[in-house]
Motif scaffolding. Structure first.
Motif, PDB file in Angstrom:
ATOM      1  N   GLU A  30      -8.707   8.564  -7.594  1.00 55.17           N
ATOM      2  CA  GLU A  30      -7.929   9.762  -7.237  1.00 55.17           C
ATOM      3  C   GLU A  30      -8.799  10.999  -7.422  1.00 55.17           C
ATOM      4  O   GLU A  30      -9.789  10.985  -8.153  1.00 55.17           O
ATOM      5  N   THR A  83       4.609   2.035   0.144  1.00 57.17           N
ATOM      6  CA  THR A  83       5.242   1.517  -1.073  1.00 57.17           C
ATOM      7  C   THR A  83       4.233   1.531  -2.212  1.00 57.17           C
ATOM      8  O   THR A  83       3.123   1.008  -2.069  1.00 57.17           O
ATOM      9  N   ARG A  84       4.614   2.128  -3.292  1.00 50.62           N
ATOM     10  CA  ARG A  84       3.723   2.291  -4.431  1.00 50.62           C
ATOM     11  C   ARG A  84       4.063   1.251  -5.484  1.00 50.62           C
ATOM     12  O   ARG A  84       5.249   1.062  -5.794  1.00 50.62           O
ATOM     13  N   THR A 103       0.815  -1.206   0.000  1.00 54.13           N
ATOM     14  CA  THR A 103       0.000   0.000   0.000  1.00 54.13           C
ATOM     15  C   THR A 103       0.853   1.262   0.000  1.00 54.13           C
ATOM     16  O   THR A 103       1.895   1.304   0.653  1.00 54.13           O
ATOM     17  N   ALA A 104       0.383   2.255  -0.738  1.00 57.42           N
ATOM     18  CA  ALA A 104       1.123   3.510  -0.841  1.00 57.42           C
ATOM     19  C   ALA A 104       1.051   4.294   0.467  1.00 57.42           C
ATOM     20  O   ALA A 104       1.936   5.086   0.770  1.00 57.42           O
ATOM     21  N   ASP A 105       0.003   4.061   1.260  1.00 58.31           N
ATOM     22  CA  ASP A 105      -0.111   4.817   2.511  1.00 58.31           C
ATOM     23  C   ASP A 105       0.416   3.989   3.687  1.00 58.31           C
ATOM     24  O   ASP A 105       1.144   3.016   3.491  1.00 58.31           O
ATOM     25  N   ARG A 134      -8.348   5.118 -10.495  1.00 54.40           N
ATOM     26  CA  ARG A 134      -6.942   5.079 -10.932  1.00 54.40           C
ATOM     27  C   ARG A 134      -6.818   3.983 -12.004  1.00 54.40           C
ATOM     28  O   ARG A 134      -7.031   2.800 -11.691  1.00 54.40           O
ATOM     29  N   THR A 163       4.497   0.540  -9.149  1.00 57.17           N
ATOM     30  CA  THR A 163       4.715   1.507 -10.244  1.00 57.17           C
ATOM     31  C   THR A 163       4.589   0.872 -11.622  1.00 57.17           C
ATOM     32  O   THR A 163       4.596   1.589 -12.618  1.00 57.17           O
ATOM     33  N   TRP A 189      -6.679  -0.236  -5.679  1.00 58.78           N
ATOM     34  CA  TRP A 189      -5.941   1.007  -5.436  1.00 58.78           C
ATOM     35  C   TRP A 189      -6.810   2.249  -5.571  1.00 58.78           C
ATOM     36  O   TRP A 189      -6.287   3.365  -5.632  1.00 58.78           O
TER      37      TRP A 189
END
Ligand code: FAD
Length: 388
Positions: free
Chosen positions: A112, A81-82, A36-38, A248, A84, A109
């Motif tokens: 946005e 961690t995203r 997860t990005a957050d 997204r 990419t 995900w």
């Protein structure tokens, strides 16, 4: 070899964590890696527009830490961690500079915030609130503030308007539409809700937009000036953008997955690539884009079965949405896009019962305000399922 690789879930929002919960009911042992990005804190996103009403700040809205989620559901959890890039042919996703292999990949995900390209020196002081970290920053910005301007009069804009009033702020709402929540409510219901918000103290500027935002010169009043396209100017200490969210899709598209308004999946939540699934706000399920909690819960239940070996399709029942405006309880279940029919409205002041019937008189949708909001369950039972 691929079966020994984990199920990789991307995203720790309600979609990702609902799937984890459901998966563990069927399959205690499958290795699950959640990226997860957050920070991976579990929270209920709808509460973000209810913080003052519920007396909760960002920490109060957090339900479980990433560590307790990892422990409770036996996950390998990689926060901050995203992803990419995706390589569906090789069954791999790119995390930083490391290609991680998966047996199955689930894209959860989210959506946005639609970016606004506003002119002016104050345009960088606009807050959009789409996760707990955004909310934390927004609450910090509110310290010492009095006036909040909200761009957008949809569900999220109206909910924040009510909540900020409860928090003691002066609130102005700016939107291009002629009524609030134009995609969710017919005019009579929208006006009822607007009336109640106005009675509470919200000022609406409809049928206009923010053209530019300028920083007020230091030493004056502080904050920013919003210049509207109708020529008016407003002052605010904090500005919220609540103009909408969009799924997204970019990384999926780059990887060659079929994408439309969202990542295209069928009712088994399968994307166009083998072993890649999507659910929640990023997914367009059988042609439907529903950025709400109930559809993602139904999707998580179906997908958990599929990932445990029993291919299942999601069935969407009628799924009304409660609008969290305590000054005027409201419930909506908009008719399907483009459905033929007409609104039939019963009204008593700001209590509105608007029913959308097709030419044969069959109920296809509704918008209820005030005391009629209580009828949502009974009316929902009369609606057809979204997938027949
Ligand atoms: P998200 O919660 O956005 O989660 C996406 C996750 O993916 C995040 O963890 C993010 O960090 C991660 N991520 C994104 N990109 C990457 C990447 N490249 N790599 C790794 N991780 C990534 N719905 C209702 O039904 N009722 C309501 O009352 C309601 N109120 C709402 C109020 C507000 C203020 C908002 C914003 C929404 C509301 N909604 C409501 C909508 C509902 O909250 C969403 O439909 C739901 O939370 C979406 O969950 P999700 O997991 O799909 O997406």
């Amino acid at each position: 070899a691929s079966e020994r690789n984990p199920i990789v879930i991307v995203g720790s929002g309600l979609a990702g964590y609902s799937l984890v919960r459901e998966l563990r009911k069927h399959n205690a042992d499958a290795p699950i890696l959640l990226v997860t990005a957050d920070d991976g804190i579990s929270y209920s996103k709808p509460m973000l527009s209810n913080g003052f009403g519920k007396g909760k700040d960002a920490n109060g809205l957090a339900q479980a830490s990433q560590h307790s989620m990892a422990e409770q559901f036996d996950l390998q959890l990689i926060p901050h961690t995203r992803v990419t890039a995706l390589n569906p042919q090789a069954h791999q996703v790119l995390l930083g500079d490391h290609w991680q292999s998966y047996s199955k990949l689930v894209l959860a995900w989210g959506a946005e915030v639609v970016p606004l390209h506003l002119a002016g020196s104050g345009s960088s002081s606009v807050y959009s609130i789409n996760d707990l970290n955004d909310y934390r920053a927004f609450r910090a910005a509110l310290t010492g503030a009095e006036r909040v301007a909200i761009m957008g009069a949809g569900l999220i804009g109206c909910e924040f308007a009510n909540d900020l009033l409860l928090g003691g702020y002066q609130v102005e709402v700016i939107a291009p539409s002629a009524t609030v929540m134009p995609t969710l409510m017919p005019e009579q219901a929208a006006c009822a809700l607007q009336n109640e918000l106005e009675a509470l103290g919200v000022t609406f500027h409809l049928e206009t937009q923010v053209d530019r935002i300028e920083q007020v010169p230091a030493g004056v009043d502080g904050g920013v000036i919003l210049a509207l396209t109708n020529g008016r100017q407003l002052q605010a200490d904090v500005v919220i953008s609540a103009v909408g969210l969009r799924p997204r899709t970019e990384l999926a598209q780059q990887a060659g997955l079929v994408v439309n308004r969202g990542i295209v999946v069928n009712r088994a939540l399968e994307t166009s690539a083998p072993d890649v699934y999507a659910l929640g706000d990023c997914a367009e399920v059988d042609g439907q884009l529903l950025l709400y909690v109930m559809p993602l819960m139904a999707s998580a239940r179906a997908l958990a079965k599929t990932l445990s070996g029993e291919r299942s399709e999601v069935l969407y029942p009628a799924m009304p949405v409660m609008i969290k405006t305590p000054c005027c309880p409201a419930a909506v279940n908009p008719p399907p896009l483009g459905a033929e029919g007409y609104w039939q409205v019963e009204q008593d002041g700001n209590h509105v019962k608007a029913l959308f019937n097709n030419p044969e008189g069959k109920l296809l949708g509704f918008a209820l305000t005030g005391r009629f909001a209580m009828e949502k369950q009974a009316l929902s039972r009369q609606l057809p399922a979204l997938h027949n």
